[in-house]
Scaffold this motif. Sequence first.
Motif, PDB file in Angstrom:
ATOM      1  N   ILE A  70     -74.237  62.959  57.903  1.00 12.37           N
ATOM      2  CA  ILE A  70     -73.124  63.421  57.081  1.00 12.37           C
ATOM      3  C   ILE A  70     -72.311  64.425  57.885  1.00 12.37           C
ATOM      4  O   ILE A  70     -72.862  65.230  58.648  1.00 12.37           O
ATOM      5  N   SER A  71     -71.011  64.363  57.724  1.00 13.77           N
ATOM      6  CA  SER A  71     -70.126  65.320  58.389  1.00 13.77           C
ATOM      7  C   SER A  71     -68.868  65.489  57.549  1.00 13.77           C
ATOM      8  O   SER A  71     -68.642  64.723  56.602  1.00 13.77           O
ATOM      9  N   ARG A  72     -68.075  66.485  57.874  1.00 13.69           N
ATOM     10  CA  ARG A  72     -66.832  66.698  57.135  1.00 13.69           C
ATOM     11  C   ARG A  72     -65.759  67.223  58.061  1.00 13.69           C
ATOM     12  O   ARG A  72     -66.048  67.878  59.083  1.00 13.69           O
ATOM     13  N   ASP A  73     -64.529  66.932  57.688  1.00 13.63           N
ATOM     14  CA  ASP A  73     -63.370  67.444  58.396  1.00 13.63           C
ATOM     15  C   ASP A  73     -62.483  68.091  57.344  1.00 13.63           C
ATOM     16  O   ASP A  73     -61.746  67.388  56.618  1.00 13.63           O
ATOM     17  N   ASN A  74     -62.556  69.391  57.231  1.00 12.16           N
ATOM     18  CA  ASN A  74     -61.810  70.084  56.176  1.00 12.16           C
ATOM     19  C   ASN A  74     -60.303  69.999  56.392  1.00 12.16           C
ATOM     20  O   ASN A  74     -59.529  70.065  55.438  1.00 12.16           O
ATOM     21  N   ALA A  75     -59.876  69.823  57.633  1.00 17.03           N
ATOM     22  CA  ALA A  75     -58.442  69.680  57.900  1.00 17.03           C
ATOM     23  C   ALA A  75     -57.914  68.366  57.339  1.00 17.03           C
ATOM     24  O   ALA A  75     -56.724  68.260  57.009  1.00 17.03           O
ATOM     25  N   LYS A  76     -58.791  67.375  57.239  1.00 11.21           N
ATOM     26  CA  LYS A  76     -58.406  66.070  56.713  1.00 11.21           C
ATOM     27  C   LYS A  76     -58.889  65.852  55.285  1.00 11.21           C
ATOM     28  O   LYS A  76     -58.713  64.762  54.730  1.00 11.21           O
ATOM     29  N   ASN A  77     -59.523  66.869  54.699  1.00  8.18           N
ATOM     30  CA  ASN A  77     -60.044  66.755  53.326  1.00  8.18           C
ATOM     31  C   ASN A  77     -60.944  65.531  53.169  1.00  8.18           C
ATOM     32  O   ASN A  77     -60.873  64.801  52.171  1.00  8.18           O
ATOM     33  N   THR A  78     -61.800  65.318  54.138  1.00  6.61           N
ATOM     34  CA  THR A  78     -62.622  64.109  54.156  1.00  6.61           C
ATOM     35  C   THR A  78     -64.056  64.433  54.546  1.00  6.61           C
ATOM     36  O   THR A  78     -64.289  65.256  55.443  1.00  6.61           O
ATOM     37  N   VAL A  79     -64.983  63.771  53.876  1.00  4.09           N
ATOM     38  CA  VAL A  79     -66.391  63.830  54.242  1.00  4.09           C
ATOM     39  C   VAL A  79     -66.815  62.413  54.630  1.00  4.09           C
ATOM     40  O   VAL A  79     -66.319  61.431  54.080  1.00  4.09           O
ATOM     41  N   TYR A  80     -67.707  62.333  55.605  1.00  2.54           N
ATOM     42  CA  TYR A  80     -68.119  61.048  56.170  1.00  2.54           C
ATOM     43  C   TYR A  80     -69.625  60.862  56.014  1.00  2.54           C
ATOM     44  O   TYR A  80     -70.392  61.827  55.940  1.00  2.54           O
ATOM     45  N   LEU A  81     -70.028  59.603  56.021  1.00  2.00           N
ATOM     46  CA  LEU A  81     -71.446  59.263  56.085  1.00  2.00           C
ATOM     47  C   LEU A  81     -71.575  58.140  57.113  1.00  2.00           C
ATOM     48  O   LEU A  81     -71.179  57.005  56.847  1.00  2.00           O
ATOM     49  N   GLN A  82     -72.059  58.493  58.293  1.00  2.00           N
ATOM     50  CA  GLN A  82     -72.318  57.504  59.325  1.00  2.00           C
ATOM     51  C   GLN A  82     -73.706  56.926  59.085  1.00  2.00           C
ATOM     52  O   GLN A  82     -74.694  57.668  59.061  1.00  2.00           O
ATOM     53  N   MET A  83     -73.775  55.617  58.914  1.00  2.00           N
ATOM     54  CA  MET A  83     -75.028  54.959  58.595  1.00  2.00           C
ATOM     55  C   MET A  83     -75.382  53.987  59.718  1.00  2.00           C
ATOM     56  O   MET A  83     -74.650  53.026  59.960  1.00  2.00           O
ATOM     57  N   ASN A  84     -76.473  54.264  60.402  1.00  2.00           N
ATOM     58  CA  ASN A  84     -76.950  53.428  61.495  1.00  2.00           C
ATOM     59  C   ASN A  84     -78.290  52.805  61.132  1.00  2.00           C
ATOM     60  O   ASN A  84     -78.971  53.251  60.210  1.00  2.00           O
ATOM     61  N   SER A  85     -78.662  51.793  61.873  1.00  2.00           N
ATOM     62  CA  SER A  85     -79.954  51.115  61.665  1.00  2.00           C
ATOM     63  C   SER A  85     -80.149  50.759  60.196  1.00  2.00           C
ATOM     64  O   SER A  85     -81.202  51.016  59.611  1.00  2.00           O
ATOM     65  N   LEU A  86     -79.139  50.170  59.615  1.00  5.26           N
ATOM     66  CA  LEU A  86     -79.178  49.872  58.187  1.00  5.26           C
ATOM     67  C   LEU A  86     -80.257  48.855  57.869  1.00  5.26           C
ATOM     68  O   LEU A  86     -80.555  47.946  58.650  1.00  5.26           O
ATOM     69  N   LYS A  87     -80.840  49.033  56.681  1.00  8.23           N
ATOM     70  CA  LYS A  87     -81.908  48.172  56.184  1.00  8.23           C
ATOM     71  C   LYS A  87     -81.463  47.536  54.869  1.00  8.23           C
ATOM     72  O   LYS A  87     -80.624  48.101  54.161  1.00  8.23           O
ATOM     73  N   PRO A  88     -82.052  46.403  54.517  1.00  6.35           N
ATOM     74  CA  PRO A  88     -81.699  45.786  53.224  1.00  6.35           C
ATOM     75  C   PRO A  88     -81.890  46.743  52.046  1.00  6.35           C
ATOM     76  O   PRO A  88     -81.111  46.685  51.082  1.00  6.35           O
ATOM     77  N   GLU A  89     -82.859  47.622  52.128  1.00  9.94           N
ATOM     78  CA  GLU A  89     -83.090  48.570  51.034  1.00  9.94           C
ATOM     79  C   GLU A  89     -82.028  49.657  50.941  1.00  9.94           C
ATOM     80  O   GLU A  89     -82.029  50.448  50.001  1.00  9.94           O
ATOM     81  N   ASP A  90     -81.103  49.691  51.891  1.00 12.41           N
ATOM     82  CA  ASP A  90     -79.972  50.618  51.796  1.00 12.41           C
ATOM     83  C   ASP A  90     -78.845  50.037  50.935  1.00 12.41           C
ATOM     84  O   ASP A  90     -77.861  50.725  50.660  1.00 12.41           O
ATOM     85  N   THR A  91     -78.995  48.789  50.522  1.00 17.55           N
ATOM     86  CA  THR A  91     -77.982  48.151  49.684  1.00 17.55           C
ATOM     87  C   THR A  91     -77.831  48.897  48.368  1.00 17.55           C
ATOM     88  O   THR A  91     -78.803  49.115  47.653  1.00 17.55           O
ATOM     89  N   ALA A  92     -76.593  49.304  48.070  1.00 14.43           N
ATOM     90  CA  ALA A  92     -76.326  50.091  46.867  1.00 14.43           C
ATOM     91  C   ALA A  92     -74.837  50.377  46.794  1.00 14.43           C
ATOM     92  O   ALA A  92     -74.096  50.136  47.749  1.00 14.43           O
ATOM     93  N   VAL A  93     -74.430  50.909  45.657  1.00 15.76           N
ATOM     94  CA  VAL A  93     -73.108  51.521  45.553  1.00 15.76           C
ATOM     95  C   VAL A  93     -73.256  52.979  45.977  1.00 15.76           C
ATOM     96  O   VAL A  93     -74.126  53.688  45.475  1.00 15.76           O
ATOM     97  N   TYR A  94     -72.420  53.391  46.901  1.00 17.15           N
ATOM     98  CA  TYR A  94     -72.485  54.754  47.430  1.00 17.15           C
ATOM     99  C   TYR A  94     -71.356  55.588  46.831  1.00 17.15           C
ATOM    100  O   TYR A  94     -70.193  55.155  46.819  1.00 17.15           O
ATOM    101  N   TYR A  95     -71.743  56.772  46.362  1.00 24.01           N
ATOM    102  CA  TYR A  95     -70.795  57.679  45.723  1.00 24.01           C
ATOM    103  C   TYR A  95     -70.749  58.999  46.480  1.00 24.01           C
ATOM    104  O   TYR A  95     -71.782  59.499  46.935  1.00 24.01           O
ATOM    105  N   CYS A  96     -69.562  59.568  46.576  1.00 26.74           N
ATOM    106  CA  CYS A  96     -69.491  60.949  47.042  1.00 26.74           C
ATOM    107  C   CYS A  96     -69.241  61.848  45.837  1.00 26.74           C
ATOM    108  O   CYS A  96     -68.718  61.404  44.801  1.00 26.74           O
ATOM    109  N   ALA A  97     -69.636  63.093  45.976  1.00 27.16           N
ATOM    110  CA  ALA A  97     -69.540  64.048  44.883  1.00 27.16           C
ATOM    111  C   ALA A  97     -69.268  65.440  45.426  1.00 27.16           C
ATOM    112  O   ALA A  97     -69.625  65.745  46.571  1.00 27.16           O
ATOM    113  N   ALA A  98     -68.641  66.271  44.595  1.00 28.56           N
ATOM    114  CA  ALA A  98     -68.272  67.629  44.993  1.00 28.56           C
ATOM    115  C   ALA A  98     -68.912  68.639  44.049  1.00 28.56           C
ATOM    116  O   ALA A  98     -68.969  68.422  42.837  1.00 28.56           O
ATOM    117  N   ASP A  99     -69.351  69.750  44.631  1.00 22.13           N
ATOM    118  CA  ASP A  99     -70.043  70.789  43.864  1.00 22.13           C
ATOM    119  C   ASP A  99     -69.580  72.155  44.350  1.00 22.13           C
ATOM    120  O   ASP A  99     -69.570  72.396  45.551  1.00 22.13           O
TER     121      ASP A  99
END
Length: 123
Positions: A70-99
């Motif tokens: 996970i990383s973020r770029d506050n200048a771009k108002n964006t958060v990222y999730l780099q996902m490597n070595s993906l597995k079938p069990e990673d299949t899902a709907v992915y949500y971002c959230a703010a707190d």
Amino acid sequence: QVQLVESGGGLVQAGGSLRLSCAASGRTFSSYNMGWFRQAPGKEREFVAAITWRGARIAYADSVKGRFTISRDNAKNTVYLQMNSLKPEDTAVYYCAADESRLTVTSSRYDYWGQGTQVTVSS
């Protein structure tokens, strides 16, 4: 109010990579801790990763540690999730959230949510 829009999901073979993005608009993005969650069919929403507003603290679920970043770029108002070595069990709907409060893995503590992006990993 913060509006969150995820993108970057798709279909990928096992072992492949995807990078999810979450673009924020509205109130000051840099004041929010950000999290990624996922929900597979028939399962509860689960924590994936979170990052504090300055990026000083990061947390990962054990199931993705060493594969996701996970990383973020506050200048771009964006958060990222780099996902490597993906597995079938990673299949899902992915949500971002703010707190606005402390870094947390608990979904109910997050104030704002995106609409989600589908990630499908084929075997």
